[in-house]
Scaffold this active site. Sequence first.
Site, PDB file in Angstrom:
ATOM      1  N   ARG A  66       0.830  -1.209   0.000  1.00  0.00           N
ATOM      2  CA  ARG A  66       0.000   0.000   0.000  1.00  0.00           C
ATOM      3  C   ARG A  66       0.865   1.259   0.000  1.00  0.00           C
ATOM      4  O   ARG A  66       0.419   2.338  -0.352  1.00  0.00           O
ATOM      5  CB  ARG A  66      -0.980  -0.008   1.190  1.00  0.00           C
ATOM      6  CG  ARG A  66      -1.942   1.165   1.190  1.00  0.00           C
ATOM      7  CD  ARG A  66      -3.245   0.939   1.978  1.00  0.00           C
ATOM      8  NE  ARG A  66      -3.070   0.228   3.221  1.00  0.00           N
ATOM      9  CZ  ARG A  66      -2.478   0.740   4.314  1.00  0.00           C
ATOM     10  NH1 ARG A  66      -2.032   1.988   4.307  1.00  0.00           N
ATOM     11  NH2 ARG A  66      -2.348   0.013   5.399  1.00  0.00           N
ATOM     12  N   TYR A  81     -16.939  14.938 -17.364  1.00  0.00           N
ATOM     13  CA  TYR A  81     -17.346  13.534 -17.233  1.00  0.00           C
ATOM     14  C   TYR A  81     -18.504  13.412 -16.231  1.00  0.00           C
ATOM     15  O   TYR A  81     -18.461  14.020 -15.159  1.00  0.00           O
ATOM     16  CB  TYR A  81     -16.116  12.738 -16.771  1.00  0.00           C
ATOM     17  CG  TYR A  81     -16.385  11.284 -16.553  1.00  0.00           C
ATOM     18  CD1 TYR A  81     -16.680  10.450 -17.619  1.00  0.00           C
ATOM     19  CD2 TYR A  81     -16.321  10.726 -15.284  1.00  0.00           C
ATOM     20  CE1 TYR A  81     -16.928   9.104 -17.421  1.00  0.00           C
ATOM     21  CE2 TYR A  81     -16.553   9.379 -15.076  1.00  0.00           C
ATOM     22  CZ  TYR A  81     -16.863   8.578 -16.154  1.00  0.00           C
ATOM     23  OH  TYR A  81     -17.105   7.248 -15.957  1.00  0.00           O
ATOM     24  N   ASP A 102      -8.553  17.726 -16.766  1.00  0.00           N
ATOM     25  CA  ASP A 102      -8.798  16.336 -17.157  1.00  0.00           C
ATOM     26  C   ASP A 102      -8.522  16.264 -18.654  1.00  0.00           C
ATOM     27  O   ASP A 102      -9.248  16.823 -19.470  1.00  0.00           O
ATOM     28  CB  ASP A 102     -10.242  15.945 -16.827  1.00  0.00           C
ATOM     29  CG  ASP A 102     -10.536  14.468 -17.119  1.00  0.00           C
ATOM     30  OD1 ASP A 102      -9.878  13.900 -18.016  1.00  0.00           O
ATOM     31  OD2 ASP A 102     -11.433  13.895 -16.467  1.00  0.00           O
ATOM     32  N   LYS A 119      -8.940   4.614 -20.369  1.00  0.00           N
ATOM     33  CA  LYS A 119      -9.313   4.947 -21.742  1.00  0.00           C
ATOM     34  C   LYS A 119      -8.105   4.756 -22.673  1.00  0.00           C
ATOM     35  O   LYS A 119      -7.611   3.652 -22.796  1.00  0.00           O
ATOM     36  CB  LYS A 119      -9.885   6.366 -21.763  1.00  0.00           C
ATOM     37  CG  LYS A 119     -10.868   6.655 -20.619  1.00  0.00           C
ATOM     38  CD  LYS A 119     -12.150   5.839 -20.705  1.00  0.00           C
ATOM     39  CE  LYS A 119     -13.014   5.889 -19.452  1.00  0.00           C
ATOM     40  NZ  LYS A 119     -13.348   7.209 -18.929  1.00  0.00           N
TER      41      LYS A 119
END
Length: 407
Positions: A61, A114, A179, A204
Amino acid sequence: MRRIETLSVHAGRDDFASLGVHAAPIDLSTTYPVHDLIAGTASFDALVSGAASAANPIYARLHNPTVARTEQAIAALEGSESCVAFGSGMAALSALLLARRAIGSHVLVVRPIYGSADHLLACGTLGLDAEFVAVGEIASKRRADTSLIIIETPANPTLKLVDIRAVVAAAGDVPVMVDSTFATPILQNPMALGARYVLHSATKFLGGHGDVIAGVICCADADAMPLRQMRALTGALLHPLAAYLLQRGLATLALRVERAQSNAIQIAERLAGHRSIAKVYFPGFAECAEAHLVGSHAGAQMRGPGALMAMELHGGFSAAAAAMAAVKLITPAVSLGSVDSLIQHPSGLTHRVVDEQARAAHGITPGLLRLSVGIEHVDDLWADLDQALLKAVGAARVAPTRAAMPA
Ligand SMILES: *Cc1c(COP(=O)(O)O)cnc(C)c1O
């Protein structure tokens, strides 16, 4: 300085020679032996405070070498000092909001963005005050407690371009996050225009094959430390297997974007002359209000129009639904940026969570479809789209009111 096509293939491979490997090793360890406690403590301290690496990764982590290689590759492509990878684009956005102490503060957002990002910001669950503004309002709406300005360009789903330089100029000392998912680092580098953070849904184009969910934030190293710290604290990790697939996808990023874009240019032109289509939204079109932002001239921000477009069909929802049902080669599905072409209905799917009035104001209508063009042969794509759109106009003529979108 190596060109982006070369970086796509070679970035993030710096340690291969010393490891004696040709492909990226996948390190799945969740924990790492600590034989030397003094050195282990130093590594732990470094990683929990957000260092990019330490002599011992300690616990997965805190650090993972496979993920770190993928981050280095994306940073090289974006031209940023650092990149921090998360389990999804939404996890990346959430971590940035947390790291910027946006909770309880004011955030300025330029719509459209988005759908889920809009929903996260607008719905109030995070306890931040998101204000949706036009670019021209940023300077006057900025407040002492404004922690972040969020824009997306090209914007999802209408491909509207936002002038990054204008936003940065109006932002004063408030950091701007862009973005840049639709553009990829191949076509646009917002940090070179003054943005502080660049977000990509790596699900994407960066992954590119429809088999990885991932998100990244590119930024300066000083800004990456609190993001890594937040990732370690909240556990919004990218799994090393996903990081491996993501880095594998990056090798063909430049090739894929070039081919998909050249297909898209031809399809957008053919669509503009199709009798089923009322309007095509594509950044490359001269009639697009922000066409001056696309190209290689001074003042442009995007080196090409990209591989996404939206189209308004004659016949509204019933035509759009019929086209979704009629495609055979193109997949009717959300998401974008894959090797294969995808078509979807924003007001019924991705942007369904956006406020209805905001949808209407930003052209997210019942007759709008968004197309993500892949790397297939353009004539095969066109043949499929043409037959689907002809069925769509037929369906809209027969039943103009029968099919209405569920409320
Ligand atoms: C998909 C997408 C996101 C969210 O990314 P996930 O990886 O699905 O969490 C954010 N921004 C844009 C522009 C997207 O297309």
